[in-house]
Design an enzyme around this catalytic site. Structure first.
Site, PDB file in Angstrom:
ATOM      1  N   LEU A   1      24.137   0.106  12.552  1.00  0.00           N
ATOM      2  CA  LEU A   1      23.398  -0.369  12.225  1.00  0.00           C
ATOM      3  C   LEU A   1      21.916  -0.138  13.691  1.00  0.00           C
ATOM      4  CD1 LEU A   1      23.927  -3.240  10.139  1.00  0.00           C
ATOM      5  CD2 LEU A   1      22.380  -1.379   9.740  1.00  0.00           C
ATOM      6  N   HIS A   2      21.097   0.201  13.522  1.00  0.00           N
ATOM      7  CA  HIS A   2      19.820   0.208  14.674  1.00  0.00           C
ATOM      8  C   HIS A   2      19.005  -0.463  14.174  1.00  0.00           C
ATOM      9  CE1 HIS A   2      19.215   4.496  14.423  1.00  0.00           C
ATOM     10  NE2 HIS A   2      18.466   3.778  15.207  1.00  0.00           N
ATOM     11  N   ARG A   3      18.278   0.398  13.439  1.00  0.00           N
ATOM     12  CA  ARG A   3      17.058   0.578  12.251  1.00  0.00           C
ATOM     13  C   ARG A   3      16.402  -1.276  12.575  1.00  0.00           C
ATOM     14  NH1 ARG A   3      14.426   5.049  13.071  1.00  0.00           N
ATOM     15  NH2 ARG A   3      16.338   6.889  12.590  1.00  0.00           N
TER      16      ARG A   3
ATOM     17  N   ASP B   1      21.822   3.539   9.378  1.00  0.00           N
ATOM     18  CA  ASP B   1      20.167   3.873   9.387  1.00  0.00           C
ATOM     19  C   ASP B   1      20.153   4.886  10.081  1.00  0.00           C
ATOM     20  OD1 ASP B   1      20.478   2.455  11.478  1.00  0.00           O
ATOM     21  OD2 ASP B   1      19.824   0.625  10.759  1.00  0.00           O
TER      22      ASP B   1
END
Length: 350
Positions: free
Chosen positions: A196-198, A271
């Site tokens: 996850l990083h968005r 993501d």
């Protein structure tokens, strides 16, 4: 010919690797500039080492800050180095803040801009990367599309520069490391890989909590969750007071380790744009935690599924995918034949 490539993040380093190697193999002059957007060992330097490419000639060391302040720094801090180097072409990979700043600075200085991974479109106008790549495409002289769909997008938009369908440099890297690592599915593992990083996922406390809760529910069904945590994601999870109990968290991993994890995972929950493609190439089912994808080639009904809103039915949807037999990929030549970097370098020379 004198060339300059500007990077600032881990994905940019990876997709630049085969181009850098090809340029240097042809004995061309190349300067590598790092913006410092992501500059620590785990998120940057380790990838230069792993990819066996030379360290950056310069790091302009932009400060962390708001997206606008960091973009302004990138543009202003690149000006003098580019004036001094006087490259014939500035190569800009991807769709990051560093890519946009580099393209705008070079364009304003009258230097030709070459965009690697041009034409990708998700149609998410509230996503920073979507706006970045559109602006970059419309101020670039040379546009290297990784897929035919990307090439068609550029033609539809009547970009002013010259567009080429070259294939994806990430596929070049993937094929190289697949051979080095001798990647083969073991069939003995039972885990889900998650990343996850968005911003729209990690800045919204309700959204990220729903994702973490979903991961815990999957774990309760008998699949381990392996979660290499991005530093920004870790910071947000901590600030929201969300527990990661029941999830196997790790520090960010090297490219080779990520490929190994992805190869043997029963499912990818992500993501990330790049990991969607790598999962597709490795025939690993993927759930993309977004409402759309720039890589529509992976949305073939069997390999990549969009999950924009997490509902009560999401767990059943995922467990059904986990129980299904993996489907063979019809064709991955949509991303080229593994010679994108050679084609790009040849075009640059002419």
């Amino acid at each position: 010919m004198k060339l300059c490539i500007i990077v600032g993040t881990r994905p940019q380093i990876i997709k630049s690797q085969p181009i850098i190697k090809e340029i240097l193999a042809r004995k061309l002059k190349l300067n590598i500039i790092h913006t410092g957007q992501h500059y620590d060992y785990q998120m940057s330097k380790v990838f230069f080492e792993e990819m066996k490419i030379k360290d950056p000639d310069l790091n302009i060391e932009v400060d962390p800050g708001t997206p606008t302040s960091q973009l302004a720094q990138i543009i202003s801090k690149l000006e003098n180095p580019l004036k001094k180097i006087k490259p014939d072409v500035v190569i800009v990979p991807g769709d990051t803040r560093s890519a946009l700043g580099a393209a705008l600075c070079a364009n304003r200085l009258g230097i030709r801009v070459a965009h690697v991974e041009a034409g990708a479109r998700s149609m998410e106008y509230d996503m920073e990367e979507e706006i970045n790549r559109r602006i970059i495409d419309h101020c670039s002289n040379l546009l290297f599309a990784p897929t035919l769909n990307c090439y068609k997008n550029l033609k539809k938009e009547s970009v002013l520069g010259h567009a080429y369908f070259t294939g994806d440099t990430m596929y070049d890297v993937f094929l190289e490391f697949k051979k080095i690592l001798n990647l083969k599915k073991s069939g003995n593992d039972k885990y889900v890989l998650m990343t996850l990083h968005r911003q729209d996922n990690i800045k919204n406390p309700q959204r990220i909590k729903k994702i973490i809760d979903l991961a815990k529910q999957i774990s309760a069904k008998g699949w381990d969750i392996v979660f290499p945590v991005h530093p920004h994601t870790q910071k947000q999870i901590k600030s929201f007071g969300i527990s990661l109990g029941g999830i196997n968290t790790t520090n960010p991993v090297k490219y080779s380790e990520m490929l190994r994890l992805l190869c043997n995972a029963n499912l990818l929950l992500t993501d990330s744009g790049g990991l969607q493609k790598e999962a597709f190439w490795l025939n690993t089912p993927c759930i993309t935690l977004r409402k759309s994808s720039e890589w529509i080639e992976t949305l073939d009904g069997t390999h990549n599924t969009l999950l924009s809103t997490i509902k009560k039915s999401s767990l059943k949807q995922i467990t059904n995918i986990l129980k299904q037999k993996q489907q063979k990929i019809k064709s991955i030549n949509q991303f080229g034949d593994g010679t994108a970097s050679k084609k790009i370098t040849s075009i640059l020379l002419h």
